[in-house]
Write a protein that holds these residues in place. Structure first.
Motif, PDB file in Angstrom:
ATOM      1  N   TRP A   8       0.828  -1.194   0.000  1.00  0.00           N
ATOM      2  CA  TRP A   8       0.000   0.000   0.000  1.00  0.00           C
ATOM      3  C   TRP A   8       0.867   1.252   0.000  1.00  0.00           C
ATOM      4  O   TRP A   8       1.839   1.373   0.742  1.00  0.00           O
ATOM      5  N   ASP A   9       0.478   2.183  -0.831  1.00  0.00           N
ATOM      6  CA  ASP A   9       1.135   3.485  -0.909  1.00  0.00           C
ATOM      7  C   ASP A   9       0.055   4.501  -1.259  1.00  0.00           C
ATOM      8  O   ASP A   9      -0.774   4.250  -2.137  1.00  0.00           O
ATOM      9  N   GLU A  10       0.055   5.632  -0.593  1.00  0.00           N
ATOM     10  CA  GLU A  10      -0.949   6.675  -0.845  1.00  0.00           C
ATOM     11  C   GLU A  10      -0.982   7.115  -2.305  1.00  0.00           C
ATOM     12  O   GLU A  10      -2.010   7.579  -2.785  1.00  0.00           O
ATOM     13  N   LYS A  11       0.126   6.968  -3.021  1.00  0.00           N
ATOM     14  CA  LYS A  11       0.145   7.387  -4.424  1.00  0.00           C
ATOM     15  C   LYS A  11      -0.843   6.587  -5.267  1.00  0.00           C
ATOM     16  O   LYS A  11      -1.251   7.035  -6.334  1.00  0.00           O
ATOM     17  N   PHE A  12      -1.244   5.408  -4.773  1.00  0.00           N
ATOM     18  CA  PHE A  12      -2.190   4.586  -5.531  1.00  0.00           C
ATOM     19  C   PHE A  12      -3.565   5.231  -5.623  1.00  0.00           C
ATOM     20  O   PHE A  12      -4.353   4.881  -6.502  1.00  0.00           O
ATOM     21  N   VAL A  13      -3.867   6.164  -4.733  1.00  0.00           N
ATOM     22  CA  VAL A  13      -5.156   6.857  -4.797  1.00  0.00           C
ATOM     23  C   VAL A  13      -5.267   7.586  -6.138  1.00  0.00           C
ATOM     24  O   VAL A  13      -6.218   7.371  -6.903  1.00  0.00           O
ATOM     25  N   ASP A  14      -4.294   8.430  -6.437  1.00  0.00           N
ATOM     26  CA  ASP A  14      -4.322   9.171  -7.706  1.00  0.00           C
ATOM     27  C   ASP A  14      -4.091   8.258  -8.902  1.00  0.00           C
ATOM     28  O   ASP A  14      -4.735   8.419  -9.942  1.00  0.00           O
ATOM     29  N   THR A  15      -3.188   7.309  -8.737  1.00  0.00           N
ATOM     30  CA  THR A  15      -2.874   6.399  -9.842  1.00  0.00           C
ATOM     31  C   THR A  15      -4.097   5.601 -10.257  1.00  0.00           C
ATOM     32  O   THR A  15      -4.368   5.442 -11.451  1.00  0.00           O
ATOM     33  N   ALA A  16      -4.856   5.106  -9.283  1.00  0.00           N
ATOM     34  CA  ALA A  16      -6.048   4.314  -9.588  1.00  0.00           C
ATOM     35  C   ALA A  16      -7.078   5.146 -10.338  1.00  0.00           C
ATOM     36  O   ALA A  16      -7.623   4.711 -11.353  1.00  0.00           O
ATOM     37  N   ARG A  17      -7.349   6.358  -9.834  1.00  0.00           N
ATOM     38  CA  ARG A  17      -8.344   7.218 -10.490  1.00  0.00           C
ATOM     39  C   ARG A  17      -7.937   7.486 -11.942  1.00  0.00           C
ATOM     40  O   ARG A  17      -8.747   7.365 -12.857  1.00  0.00           O
ATOM     41  N   ASP A  18      -6.677   7.813 -12.151  1.00  0.00           N
ATOM     42  CA  ASP A  18      -6.209   8.147 -13.491  1.00  0.00           C
ATOM     43  C   ASP A  18      -6.186   6.933 -14.416  1.00  0.00           C
ATOM     44  O   ASP A  18      -6.628   6.995 -15.568  1.00  0.00           O
ATOM     45  N   TYR A  19      -5.680   5.813 -13.919  1.00  0.00           N
ATOM     46  CA  TYR A  19      -5.533   4.623 -14.748  1.00  0.00           C
ATOM     47  C   TYR A  19      -6.892   4.030 -15.117  1.00  0.00           C
ATOM     48  O   TYR A  19      -7.152   3.709 -16.276  1.00  0.00           O
ATOM     49  N   ILE A  20      -7.759   3.906 -14.128  1.00  0.00           N
ATOM     50  CA  ILE A  20      -9.094   3.360 -14.390  1.00  0.00           C
ATOM     51  C   ILE A  20      -9.909   4.358 -15.215  1.00  0.00           C
ATOM     52  O   ILE A  20     -10.629   3.974 -16.134  1.00  0.00           O
ATOM     53  N   GLY A  21      -9.755   5.644 -14.911  1.00  0.00           N
ATOM     54  CA  GLY A  21     -10.459   6.675 -15.659  1.00  0.00           C
ATOM     55  C   GLY A  21     -10.060   6.737 -17.119  1.00  0.00           C
ATOM     56  O   GLY A  21     -10.817   7.214 -17.963  1.00  0.00           O
ATOM     57  N   ALA A  22      -8.860   6.230 -17.432  1.00  0.00           N
ATOM     58  CA  ALA A  22      -8.386   6.197 -18.824  1.00  0.00           C
ATOM     59  C   ALA A  22      -8.959   5.010 -19.589  1.00  0.00           C
ATOM     60  O   ALA A  22      -8.676   4.852 -20.776  1.00  0.00           O
ATOM     61  N   GLY A  23      -9.756   4.188 -18.908  1.00  0.00           N
ATOM     62  CA  GLY A  23     -10.432   3.102 -19.606  1.00  0.00           C
ATOM     63  C   GLY A  23     -10.041   1.700 -19.185  1.00  0.00           C
ATOM     64  O   GLY A  23     -10.551   0.728 -19.727  1.00  0.00           O
ATOM     65  N   HIS A  24      -9.156   1.581 -18.200  1.00  0.00           N
ATOM     66  CA  HIS A  24      -8.690   0.261 -17.770  1.00  0.00           C
ATOM     67  C   HIS A  24      -9.564  -0.281 -16.639  1.00  0.00           C
ATOM     68  O   HIS A  24     -10.171   0.476 -15.892  1.00  0.00           O
ATOM     69  N   SER A  25      -9.551  -1.580 -16.489  1.00  0.00           N
ATOM     70  CA  SER A  25     -10.316  -2.223 -15.423  1.00  0.00           C
ATOM     71  C   SER A  25      -9.526  -2.195 -14.113  1.00  0.00           C
ATOM     72  O   SER A  25      -8.318  -1.943 -14.090  1.00  0.00           O
ATOM     73  N   LEU A  26     -10.215  -2.504 -13.039  1.00  0.00           N
ATOM     74  CA  LEU A  26      -9.566  -2.617 -11.735  1.00  0.00           C
ATOM     75  C   LEU A  26      -8.534  -3.744 -11.763  1.00  0.00           C
ATOM     76  O   LEU A  26      -7.455  -3.626 -11.188  1.00  0.00           O
ATOM     77  N   GLU A  27      -8.860  -4.809 -12.457  1.00  0.00           N
ATOM     78  CA  GLU A  27      -7.939  -5.934 -12.572  1.00  0.00           C
ATOM     79  C   GLU A  27      -6.678  -5.532 -13.344  1.00  0.00           C
ATOM     80  O   GLU A  27      -5.568  -5.917 -12.989  1.00  0.00           O
ATOM     81  N   ALA A  28      -6.853  -4.724 -14.387  1.00  0.00           N
ATOM     82  CA  ALA A  28      -5.703  -4.239 -15.142  1.00  0.00           C
ATOM     83  C   ALA A  28      -4.848  -3.320 -14.274  1.00  0.00           C
ATOM     84  O   ALA A  28      -3.616  -3.345 -14.354  1.00  0.00           O
ATOM     85  N   PHE A  29      -5.497  -2.518 -13.439  1.00  0.00           N
ATOM     86  CA  PHE A  29      -4.762  -1.661 -12.520  1.00  0.00           C
ATOM     87  C   PHE A  29      -3.891  -2.499 -11.587  1.00  0.00           C
ATOM     88  O   PHE A  29      -2.720  -2.173 -11.367  1.00  0.00           O
ATOM     89  N   ALA A  30      -4.447  -3.563 -11.055  1.00  0.00           N
ATOM     90  CA  ALA A  30      -3.675  -4.437 -10.173  1.00  0.00           C
ATOM     91  C   ALA A  30      -2.424  -4.947 -10.881  1.00  0.00           C
ATOM     92  O   ALA A  30      -1.322  -4.913 -10.324  1.00  0.00           O
ATOM     93  N   GLY A  31      -2.586  -5.409 -12.093  1.00  0.00           N
ATOM     94  CA  GLY A  31      -1.437  -5.868 -12.858  1.00  0.00           C
ATOM     95  C   GLY A  31      -0.453  -4.751 -13.142  1.00  0.00           C
ATOM     96  O   GLY A  31       0.768  -4.955 -13.086  1.00  0.00           O
ATOM     97  N   HIS A  32      -0.966  -3.577 -13.405  1.00  0.00           N
ATOM     98  CA  HIS A  32      -0.129  -2.406 -13.711  1.00  0.00           C
ATOM     99  C   HIS A  32       0.805  -2.065 -12.550  1.00  0.00           C
ATOM    100  O   HIS A  32       1.957  -1.693 -12.764  1.00  0.00           O
ATOM    101  N   ILE A  33       0.302  -2.188 -11.325  1.00  0.00           N
ATOM    102  CA  ILE A  33       1.129  -1.859 -10.166  1.00  0.00           C
ATOM    103  C   ILE A  33       1.827  -3.076  -9.580  1.00  0.00           C
ATOM    104  O   ILE A  33       2.565  -2.954  -8.606  1.00  0.00           O
TER     105      ILE A  33
END
Length: 67
Positions: A8-33
């Protein structure tokens, strides 16, 4: 990051919003990080600000699809 290495890192708050907001799934976000889908789900329960960011990303993604 290596597979399953993310802690866990607080930076994931912004990263998640941006990455998922760009069209990726939550599962893709997990793989991304470099972590598992289950870890990300656990973070949603443990960190309300992260849960809100994920939802904001989902809302942005949905708006993009509807446009």
């Amino acid at each position: 990051m290596g597979k399953y290495a993310a802690r866990w890192d607080e930076k994931f708050v912004d990263t998640a919003r941006d990455y998922i907001g760009a069209g990726h799934s939550l599962e893709a976000f997990a793989g991304h990080i470099g972590t598992t889908r289950m870890t990300v789900y656990n973070w949603r329960e443990a960190h309300p600000d992260f849960a809100e960011a994920v939802q904001a990303g989902i809302d942005l993604r949905q708006a993009m699809v509807e446009e």
